[in-house]
Motif scaffolding. Structure first.
Motif, PDB file in Angstrom:
ATOM      1  N   TYR A 116       0.815  -1.219   0.000  1.00 53.86           N
ATOM      2  CA  TYR A 116       0.000   0.000   0.000  1.00 53.86           C
ATOM      3  C   TYR A 116       0.847   1.268   0.000  1.00 53.86           C
ATOM      4  CZ  TYR A 116      -3.653  -3.398   0.541  1.00 53.86           C
ATOM      5  OH  TYR A 116      -4.492  -4.462   0.310  1.00 53.86           O
ATOM      6  N   ASP A 117       2.118   1.138  -0.394  1.00 46.51           N
ATOM      7  CA  ASP A 117       2.936   2.326  -0.638  1.00 46.51           C
ATOM      8  C   ASP A 117       2.369   3.070  -1.849  1.00 46.51           C
ATOM      9  OD1 ASP A 117       4.651   1.747   1.420  1.00 46.51           O
ATOM     10  OD2 ASP A 117       6.257   0.930   0.153  1.00 46.51           O
ATOM     11  N   ASN A 118       2.649   4.355  -1.912  1.00 46.09           N
ATOM     12  CA  ASN A 118       2.189   5.146  -3.066  1.00 46.09           C
ATOM     13  C   ASN A 118       2.842   4.644  -4.347  1.00 46.09           C
ATOM     14  OD1 ASN A 118       0.574   6.812  -1.493  1.00 46.09           O
ATOM     15  ND2 ASN A 118       2.224   8.280  -1.140  1.00 46.09           N
ATOM     16  N   THR A 119       2.041   4.506  -5.381  1.00 44.73           N
ATOM     17  CA  THR A 119       2.571   4.116  -6.681  1.00 44.73           C
ATOM     18  C   THR A 119       2.983   5.378  -7.448  1.00 44.73           C
ATOM     19  OG1 THR A 119       0.333   4.130  -7.580  1.00 44.73           O
ATOM     20  CG2 THR A 119       1.211   2.002  -6.847  1.00 44.73           C
ATOM     21  N   ASP A 120       3.936   5.203  -8.353  1.00 45.57           N
ATOM     22  CA  ASP A 120       4.386   6.329  -9.177  1.00 45.57           C
ATOM     23  C   ASP A 120       5.111   5.774 -10.407  1.00 45.57           C
ATOM     24  OD1 ASP A 120       5.030   8.832 -10.131  1.00 45.57           O
ATOM     25  OD2 ASP A 120       6.727   9.130  -8.761  1.00 45.57           O
ATOM     26  N   PRO A 121       4.372   5.128 -11.307  1.00 42.06           N
ATOM     27  CA  PRO A 121       5.019   4.523 -12.473  1.00 42.06           C
ATOM     28  C   PRO A 121       5.673   5.574 -13.356  1.00 42.06           C
ATOM     29  CG  PRO A 121       2.615   4.476 -12.707  1.00 42.06           C
ATOM     30  CD  PRO A 121       2.903   4.933 -11.313  1.00 42.06           C
ATOM     31  N   GLN A 122       6.828   5.201 -13.933  1.00 41.51           N
ATOM     32  CA  GLN A 122       7.605   6.166 -14.709  1.00 41.51           C
ATOM     33  C   GLN A 122       7.436   6.019 -16.220  1.00 41.51           C
ATOM     34  OE1 GLN A 122       9.632   8.712 -12.976  1.00 41.51           O
ATOM     35  NE2 GLN A 122       8.045   7.918 -11.613  1.00 41.51           N
ATOM     36  N   GLY A 123       7.123   4.821 -16.676  1.00 51.05           N
ATOM     37  CA  GLY A 123       6.984   4.576 -18.108  1.00 51.05           C
ATOM     38  C   GLY A 123       5.563   4.214 -18.483  1.00 51.05           C
ATOM     39  N   VAL A 124       5.306   4.120 -19.775  1.00 48.28           N
ATOM     40  CA  VAL A 124       3.965   3.819 -20.279  1.00 48.28           C
ATOM     41  C   VAL A 124       3.495   2.438 -19.801  1.00 48.28           C
ATOM     42  CG1 VAL A 124       2.592   3.415 -22.371  1.00 48.28           C
ATOM     43  CG2 VAL A 124       4.198   5.324 -22.278  1.00 48.28           C
ATOM     44  N   TYR A 125       4.386   1.452 -19.849  1.00 48.17           N
ATOM     45  CA  TYR A 125       4.006   0.104 -19.397  1.00 48.17           C
ATOM     46  C   TYR A 125       3.506   0.139 -17.957  1.00 48.17           C
ATOM     47  CZ  TYR A 125       4.573  -4.606 -17.497  1.00 48.17           C
ATOM     48  OH  TYR A 125       4.364  -5.793 -16.835  1.00 48.17           O
ATOM     49  N   GLY A 126       4.291   0.730 -17.056  1.00 49.65           N
ATOM     50  CA  GLY A 126       3.896   0.801 -15.649  1.00 49.65           C
ATOM     51  C   GLY A 126       2.620   1.600 -15.447  1.00 49.65           C
ATOM     52  N   LYS A 127       2.478   2.687 -16.191  1.00 52.75           N
ATOM     53  CA  LYS A 127       1.273   3.526 -16.063  1.00 52.75           C
ATOM     54  C   LYS A 127       0.032   2.780 -16.544  1.00 52.75           C
ATOM     55  CE  LYS A 127       3.733   7.932 -16.396  1.00 52.75           C
ATOM     56  NZ  LYS A 127       4.067   9.096 -17.238  1.00 52.75           N
ATOM     57  N   SER A 128       0.185   2.035 -17.631  1.00 52.75           N
ATOM     58  CA  SER A 128      -0.976   1.295 -18.155  1.00 52.75           C
ATOM     59  C   SER A 128      -1.347   0.121 -17.239  1.00 52.75           C
ATOM     60  CB  SER A 128      -0.709   0.799 -19.582  1.00 52.75           C
ATOM     61  OG  SER A 128       0.346  -0.144 -19.616  1.00 52.75           O
ATOM     62  N   LYS A 129      -0.349  -0.500 -16.616  1.00 56.82           N
ATOM     63  CA  LYS A 129      -0.631  -1.585 -15.662  1.00 56.82           C
ATOM     64  C   LYS A 129      -1.273  -1.030 -14.387  1.00 56.82           C
ATOM     65  CE  LYS A 129       0.200  -5.459 -15.753  1.00 56.82           C
ATOM     66  NZ  LYS A 129      -0.709  -6.576 -16.130  1.00 56.82           N
ATOM     67  N   ARG A 130      -0.850   0.139 -13.965  1.00 57.35           N
ATOM     68  CA  ARG A 130      -1.473   0.785 -12.801  1.00 57.35           C
ATOM     69  C   ARG A 130      -2.923   1.150 -13.126  1.00 57.35           C
ATOM     70  NH1 ARG A 130      -2.987   0.965  -7.881  1.00 57.35           N
ATOM     71  NH2 ARG A 130      -3.354   3.053  -7.039  1.00 57.35           N
ATOM     72  N   ALA A 131      -3.166   1.592 -14.356  1.00 60.71           N
ATOM     73  CA  ALA A 131      -4.545   1.873 -14.771  1.00 60.71           C
ATOM     74  C   ALA A 131      -5.391   0.601 -14.670  1.00 60.71           C
ATOM     75  CB  ALA A 131      -4.561   2.417 -16.199  1.00 60.71           C
ATOM     76  N   GLY A 132      -4.804  -0.534 -15.065  1.00 57.73           N
ATOM     77  CA  GLY A 132      -5.499  -1.815 -14.937  1.00 57.73           C
ATOM     78  C   GLY A 132      -5.813  -2.158 -13.492  1.00 57.73           C
ATOM     79  N   GLU A 133      -4.870  -1.873 -12.592  1.00 61.03           N
ATOM     80  CA  GLU A 133      -5.112  -2.095 -11.155  1.00 61.03           C
ATOM     81  C   GLU A 133      -6.323  -1.295 -10.684  1.00 61.03           C
ATOM     82  OE1 GLU A 133      -0.564  -2.862  -9.425  1.00 61.03           O
ATOM     83  OE2 GLU A 133      -1.760  -1.187  -8.681  1.00 61.03           O
ATOM     84  N   LEU A 134      -6.351  -0.019 -11.047  1.00 66.17           N
ATOM     85  CA  LEU A 134      -7.443   0.864 -10.607  1.00 66.17           C
ATOM     86  C   LEU A 134      -8.787   0.384 -11.141  1.00 66.17           C
ATOM     87  CD1 LEU A 134      -5.631   4.292 -11.084  1.00 66.17           C
ATOM     88  CD2 LEU A 134      -6.234   3.203  -8.902  1.00 66.17           C
ATOM     89  N   LEU A 135      -8.807  -0.069 -12.378  1.00 67.17           N
ATOM     90  CA  LEU A 135     -10.056  -0.577 -12.955  1.00 67.17           C
ATOM     91  C   LEU A 135     -10.490  -1.878 -12.286  1.00 67.17           C
ATOM     92  CD1 LEU A 135      -9.202   0.379 -16.605  1.00 67.17           C
ATOM     93  CD2 LEU A 135     -11.259   1.141 -15.391  1.00 67.17           C
ATOM     94  N   ALA A 136      -9.532  -2.751 -11.985  1.00 67.63           N
ATOM     95  CA  ALA A 136      -9.868  -3.998 -11.283  1.00 67.63           C
ATOM     96  C   ALA A 136     -10.457  -3.692  -9.903  1.00 67.63           C
ATOM     97  CB  ALA A 136      -8.613  -4.870 -11.146  1.00 67.63           C
ATOM     98  N   GLN A 137      -9.843  -2.747  -9.199  1.00 70.66           N
ATOM     99  CA  GLN A 137     -10.327  -2.367  -7.870  1.00 70.66           C
ATOM    100  C   GLN A 137     -11.715  -1.734  -7.917  1.00 70.66           C
ATOM    101  OE1 GLN A 137      -6.596  -0.105  -7.020  1.00 70.66           O
ATOM    102  NE2 GLN A 137      -6.754  -0.996  -4.991  1.00 70.66           N
ATOM    103  N   THR A 138     -11.936  -0.957  -8.959  1.00 69.67           N
ATOM    104  CA  THR A 138     -13.191  -0.225  -9.082  1.00 69.67           C
ATOM    105  C   THR A 138     -14.343  -1.113  -9.535  1.00 69.67           C
ATOM    106  OG1 THR A 138     -11.931   1.738  -9.720  1.00 69.67           O
ATOM    107  CG2 THR A 138     -14.293   1.788 -10.166  1.00 69.67           C
TER     108      THR A 138
END
Length: 290
Positions: A116-138
């Motif tokens: 539960y540390d703050n996320t902060d992806p730096q590249g497109v791959y990490g950002k798109s995977k984080r977007a997937g996390e948020l959608l799964a959670q939502t």
């Protein structure tokens, strides 16, 4: 249990399907030809027909450098595809496992990353995977988000296989020594996922083999284990820096993840990365008759 696996032809997907079948579960293995996750209609139809108890979502756009050039494709698969799977799984009443990555962090921490540390992806791959996390959670009411790192296994290309090949072909192999993480053997990760899906201990998990090393130290261990099974390694290893091998996508300097959720939820942690590597290399090189 009835389990639907997306990305079933990938490194983790193949081993996950094999393990589930070994344990007597009913499995629908969906590779790209069986299921286009970017089609919501197809996701809904296949999920409604099979009616799974669990969906293990391994499918992803994982080409880290290519994602920098094809941003839309990365988001279409990792975000939109995950939304489609999450919506269809929820409608079918299934638990959802979303396989994520260490790339959701910035890689600059001096300490291992906790769930539960703050996320902060730096590249497109990490950002798109984080977007997937948020959608799964939502969109899912019963989700497991499982972040892993440095994955290798029997199927497909990976760092271990590449090092074994280069070690036997090249006189010198340079490997970065300023990025650290935890190598993860797919069968060990699949074993953890099998534990997880039989519970209702939902949430975010970090799951990699235990311990940490740099890519250079990982390569050293690969060569040592290869020699133990009789392979002739001719290459000399030389450490180098990330700056010597510039790539389109930024690489995290620190990919080590703390397994707080595994410990606090009473699960068995994955074995040490060196033990997993030793087993894998033995398996990779054992005689057919064994």
């Amino acid at each position: 249990m009835k389990v639907l696996v997306t990305g079933a032809n990938g490194q983790l997907g193949k081993d996950m399907v094999l393990l589930l079948l070994q344990k007597g579960h009913e499995v629908q293995a969906c590779g790209r030809t069986e299921l286009d996750i970017t089609s919501q209609e197809q996701c809904m139809r296949i999920m409604a027909a099979f009616h799974p108890d669990v969906v293990i979502h391994c499918a992803a756009f994982t080409a880290v450098d290519a994602a920098e050039d094809d941003i839309d494709k990365a988001y279409q698969v990792n975000a939109g595809g995950t939304r489609n799977i999450a919506v269809a799984a929820e409608k079918a009443g299934a638990k959802l496992v979303y396989i994520s990555t260490d790339y959701v962090f910035d890689g600059q921490s001096m300490l291992p990353y906790r769930e539960y540390d703050n996320t902060d992806p730096q590249g497109v791959y990490g950002k798109s995977k984080r977007a997937g996390e948020l959608l799964a959670q939502t969109l899912s009411s019963r989700y497991f988000i499982v972040r892993t790192s440095w994955v290798y296994g029997m199927h497909g290309n990976n760092f271990v296989k590449t090092m074994l090949r280069l070690g036997q072909e090249k006189p010198l192999v340079q490997v970065v020594h300023d990025q650290k993480g935890s190598p993860t053997y797919t069968m060990d990760l699949a074993g953890f996922l099998l534990q997880l899906i039989q519970t209702e201990k939902y949430g975010i998990y970090h799951a990699s083999n235990s311990g940490e090393c740099t890519w250079f130290e990982f390569a050293q261990a690969i060569f040592e284990e290869a020699q133990q099974v009789g392979l002739t390694i001719t290459a000399q290893l030389e450490p180098c820096t990330t700056a010597q091998f510039p790539r389109p996508a930024p690489r995290p300097a620190n990919s080590v993840m703390d397994h707080v959720s595994i410990r606090t939820n009473g699960f068995h942690d994955l074995r040490h990365w060196r033990a997993g590597l030793k087993y894998f290399i033995h398996l990779l090189n054992k005689p057919v008759s064994e």
